[in-house]
Enzyme design. Structure first.
Site, PDB file in Angstrom:
ATOM      1  CD  GLU A  94      -1.569   4.073   3.792  1.00 64.04           C
ATOM      2  OE1 GLU A  94      -2.304   3.384   4.357  1.00 64.04           O
ATOM      3  OE2 GLU A  94      -0.889   3.550   3.122  1.00 64.04           O
TER       4      GLU A  94
ATOM      5  CB  SER B  31     -34.187   3.649 -19.586  1.00 63.61           C
ATOM      6  OG  SER B  31     -32.834   2.970 -19.330  1.00 63.61           O
TER       7      SER B  31
ATOM      8  NE  ARG C 218     -11.579   0.990 -32.989  1.00 65.41           N
ATOM      9  CZ  ARG C 218     -12.804   0.907 -32.249  1.00 65.41           C
ATOM     10  NH1 ARG C 218     -12.822   0.401 -31.491  1.00 65.41           N
ATOM     11  NH2 ARG C 218     -13.590   1.504 -32.642  1.00 65.41           N
TER      12      ARG C 218
ATOM     13  CG  HIS D 172      -1.934  -1.099   0.997  1.00 68.19           C
ATOM     14  ND1 HIS D 172      -3.517  -0.866   1.916  1.00 68.19           N
ATOM     15  CD2 HIS D 172      -2.630  -1.777   0.358  1.00 68.19           C
ATOM     16  CE1 HIS D 172      -3.917  -2.076   1.734  1.00 68.19           C
ATOM     17  NE2 HIS D 172      -2.911  -2.614   0.516  1.00 68.19           N
TER      18      HIS D 172
ATOM     19  CG  LEU E 224     -19.342  -1.615 -26.535  1.00 70.32           C
ATOM     20  CD1 LEU E 224     -20.125  -2.057 -25.459  1.00 70.32           C
ATOM     21  CD2 LEU E 224     -19.400   0.459 -27.078  1.00 70.32           C
TER      22      LEU E 224
ATOM     23  NE  ARG F 218     -15.369   3.426 -25.488  1.00 65.48           N
ATOM     24  CZ  ARG F 218     -15.689   2.656 -26.702  1.00 65.48           C
ATOM     25  NH1 ARG F 218     -14.620   2.654 -27.491  1.00 65.48           N
ATOM     26  NH2 ARG F 218     -17.366   3.030 -27.087  1.00 65.48           N
TER      27      ARG F 218
ATOM     28  CB  ALA G  78     -20.858  11.956 -29.878  1.00 66.02           C
TER      29      ALA G  78
ATOM     30  CB  CYS H 267      -1.533   0.137   6.590  1.00 67.90           C
ATOM     31  SG  CYS H 267      -1.040   0.095   5.192  1.00 67.90           S
TER      32      CYS H 267
END
Length: 344
Positions: free
Chosen positions: A79, A281, A237, A77, A234, A214, A185, A115
């Site tokens: 710390e 929705s 690339r 982590h 989706l 993404r 868009a 930690c």
């Protein structure tokens, strides 16, 4: 100011002093080093998931003697990495040191030891924490453990900024659902396609920005019609990093069931990319946290209407990229409360 946190597993109340205002002198220095923690933490954006981004800085007499961030889940982590970076000739300074951490130190054994125990063992004089960890196995326990060891702990330094850093992590643990970004868009005349056929609305540059975005999300979703009509990939690339997990929503799947499934799958963040009915929705259900709307000067004269901007949408930013404008909105719960008030 006192923040009271209910630890659900034990019904134990833990009081945590918070310091929201900076004042002068030490407060200004604390804010400076906490900003460095946030800067460091962002380095783990694409690598530390599902863990939160955390940065840590160790300071003695105005000098940083160690710093680090959480790089990867299952590894050290922030710390741990900060203490490991302290040079041998500076270790004798640790009893005078203040350690700054953007998120509360953990107090439980997971893939790594607590930690909070490490901080106590190192014997620092003072700990400054950005915000409390909402994870059920922490939730104030790390702060309590350090205080019980006789170490001064300040909580709430740049709390808003520290929570913003890990907004996806906080939403997942506090609301039991992913952080949701609605993204679309649209043309200048308010359509997301050209007479129900795909239209090139984004530019190559703004498309690259979307792929960059993404890579920061765990999951991505489109509706069944969009999936069948456009066959979107989706993926990322045009950028680098992991592609989000793909979901396709059908009209037979209730949104609350979808949210429950994504929570069970460990999806902390979701980008919804369309189509129009799917986006609307989520808006109608109040299931969103941010919106990213790209508007092109292109007009089509017809097609699928872009979703209606809800009243609780609060403008965050607007940037122009060539002829296209990208506008960001955030769900403003204050506006939501105003809407619920009875009219006189």
């Amino acid at each position: 100011m006192q923040i009271r946190i209910m630890v659900k597993e034990t019904n134990q109340n833990i009081s945590i002093s918070s310091t929201p205002s900076l004042g002068g002198g030490r407060g200004e220095a604390d804010a400076l080093y906490m900003r460095r923690c946030i800067q460091l933490a962002r380095c783990g954006l694409l690598t530390c998931r599902p863990n939160p981004m955390v940065g840590a800085v160790i300071v003695v007499r105005g000098r940083i003697i160690g710093e680090g961030y959480h790089i990867r889940a299952g590894e050290g982590h922030a710390e741990v990495n900060a203490f490991a970076s302290v040079r041998p000739e500076d270790e004798h300074l640790l009893p005078e040191a203040t350690i700054y951490v953007s998120l509360e130190p953990c107090a439980h054994y997971g893939k790594t030891p607590p930690c909070a125990e490490l901080i106590i063992r190192k014997g620092v004089k003072r700990v400054v924490v950005g915000c409390v960890d909402p994870f059920a196995r922490v939730q104030g326990r790390g702060i309590q453990m350090i205080r019980e060891a006789g170490i001064e702990v300040v909580v709430g330094m740049l709390e808003t900024e520290c929570r913003e850093l890990n907004k996806r992590f906080f939403t997942y643990h506090e609301k039991k659902r992913p952080f949701i970004l609605l993204k679309w868009a649209q043309t200048a005349d308010g359509f997301i396609d050209d007479h129900f056929r795909p239209a090139k609305i984004s530019t190559p540059f703004t498309q690259m920005l979307v792929h960059q975005l993404r890579a920061e999300y765990d999951a991505i979703l489109v509706g069944r019609v969009t999936d069948e009509r456009e066959h979107p990939r989706l993926d990322v690339r045009h950028w680098t990093g992991p592609s989000p997990r793909r979901y396709v929503l059908s009209h037979t799947t209730p949104l609350d069931a979808l949210m429950a499934q994504m929570y069970a799958d460990g999806m902390q963040s979701l980008m919804v990319e369309g189509g129009g009915k799917t986006l609307q929705s989520f808006i109608d259900a109040g299931l969103w946290d941010e919106m990213r709307i790209e508007t092109s000067p292109l007009t089509t004269g017809g097609g699928t209407r872009a979703p209606q901007l809800p009243e609780m949408a609060s403008l965050v930013s607007r940037e122009a990229y060539g002829g296209n404008v990208v506008t960001w909105y955030r769900y403003d719960e204050r506006n939501d409360v105003e809407l619920e008030k009875p009219r006189k």
